[in-house]
Design an enzyme around this catalytic site. Sequence first.
Site, PDB file in Angstrom:
ATOM      1  N   HIS A   1      43.042  37.719  44.890  1.00 47.18           N
ATOM      2  CA  HIS A   1      42.241  37.346  43.415  1.00 47.18           C
ATOM      3  C   HIS A   1      41.718  36.420  43.345  1.00 47.18           C
ATOM      4  CE1 HIS A   1      42.170  40.135  39.837  1.00 47.18           C
ATOM      5  NE2 HIS A   1      42.676  39.449  39.285  1.00 47.18           N
TER       6      HIS A   1
ATOM      7  N   ASP B   1      45.688  42.863  46.151  1.00 44.98           N
ATOM      8  CA  ASP B   1      44.809  40.831  46.786  1.00 44.98           C
ATOM      9  C   ASP B   1      45.364  40.079  46.138  1.00 44.98           C
ATOM     10  OD1 ASP B   1      44.784  41.166  43.944  1.00 44.98           O
ATOM     11  OD2 ASP B   1      42.285  41.293  44.201  1.00 44.98           O
TER      12      ASP B   1
ATOM     13  N   SER C   1      38.862  41.729  36.919  1.00 44.50           N
ATOM     14  CA  SER C   1      40.688  41.702  36.593  1.00 44.50           C
ATOM     15  C   SER C   1      40.801  42.349  35.607  1.00 44.50           C
ATOM     16  CB  SER C   1      41.267  40.296  36.937  1.00 44.50           C
ATOM     17  OG  SER C   1      42.722  40.908  37.015  1.00 44.50           O
TER      18      SER C   1
END
Length: 323
Positions: free
Chosen positions: A289, A267, A122
Amino acid sequence: MKKIISYLSFLLLVSLLTGPVQAAALQQYKSNFVLSSYARTKYPMVFVHGFGLGFNQIGTESIGLDYWYQIPQDLSRHGARVFSAELSAVASNELRGEQLLMQIDEVLALTGQKKVNLIGHSQGGPTIQYIEGVAPHKAASLTAIAGAMQGTPVFVNASQTPLLEPFIHAIGTILGYSMNLATGNQYPVSMIEALHAMNPEAIQAFNMKYGSAAIPRNCQSQGSKLTPNGIYHYSWMGNRQATNSLDAIESPVVTLGNSFLKGEANDGALPLCSGRYGQIIRQDYAHNHFDEVNQFFGILGPFVQDPVALYRQHANRLKLQGL
C-alpha cells in the site's frame, strides 16, 4: 503497535526539524526543465492523498518528504501540469470531497481549463468519486490507486479485537492532529467519521448516493471505463505486504494490516476487491500500500516495477485518450 508509534514519531521529527510547509492546501509542481511532452495531458492532473498521511510535503524540497514521493516532479519534467490537494487526514469522504472541490476550482482558475484528471490513493479513491457525484462536469477522468472504493475491513476487524478499539481511535486522532502540526493547517479531525467512511457496509450507502457504473457490482465483475457523463475511470494496485526488510517503517504497518484482512488477497491495507474500479490496468504489481505511492523514500523490493514510471505511463495513457 510500537512500530506504528515509531512511524508517527518519525513524521513529527521530520516536520519539527524542517519546519511546517506553507499553509496553502494546494501545491503545484513546476520543473526547472522539461525532458519531453510524454505526460502532457490536455487537462491538469490533481493528486489526492488517502487516510492518515494528510500532507503534500513535510519539510522542504531539499529536506523533506512528499506523499507522492517524486511522482509529481517526474510528471512535470515530462510536460504535465500537476497539482496535489491537501485534505483532512482523518475525516469523512464527504468532508474531504468538499475540501477537494474547492481546490479543484482553484486549479481551474489557475489553468483556465474546465476539467481536471483526478488521481486518488486509498481513501483518495472515494474522495474523487464524490466529485463525480456532485460536480461531474469538472472531472475528465478518475483514477483510483488502491482506492477504497468498497472500503476496507481492516479497522472493522481490528476493532473487534478485545481492548483494541480505543487504541485505534487514539492512534487515528493523534495522527490527524500530527498532520495538522506537520502541515501548519488546522483541518477537522474525526476518527469516528473516518472509520465510518472506510467501513465496507457504510460505504455501500455512499456509493448509492455518489457512485457510478465504474464501481463493479461484485468482485467478479468489471466497472465501466467510460460512464454516460463522459468521465473515464481507471485503477491499479499491488498485491504484496512487506516488500523490503530494510524498510523498518512500512513493513510492520502493512504486515499488521494484512493480519486483519483474514486471508483476502490484499496490499497490506485494502482487499483487491475494493480496488476494482473502471478499467483495471493491473492488480498484481509487486507493491504494497505504500509502494503504490513510492514510499517510503522510494524503498522498494528487488526487481519490481518502478511506481514513478507507472504514473508517467498513465499520464501518457490519458494524453492519448485526449484527456
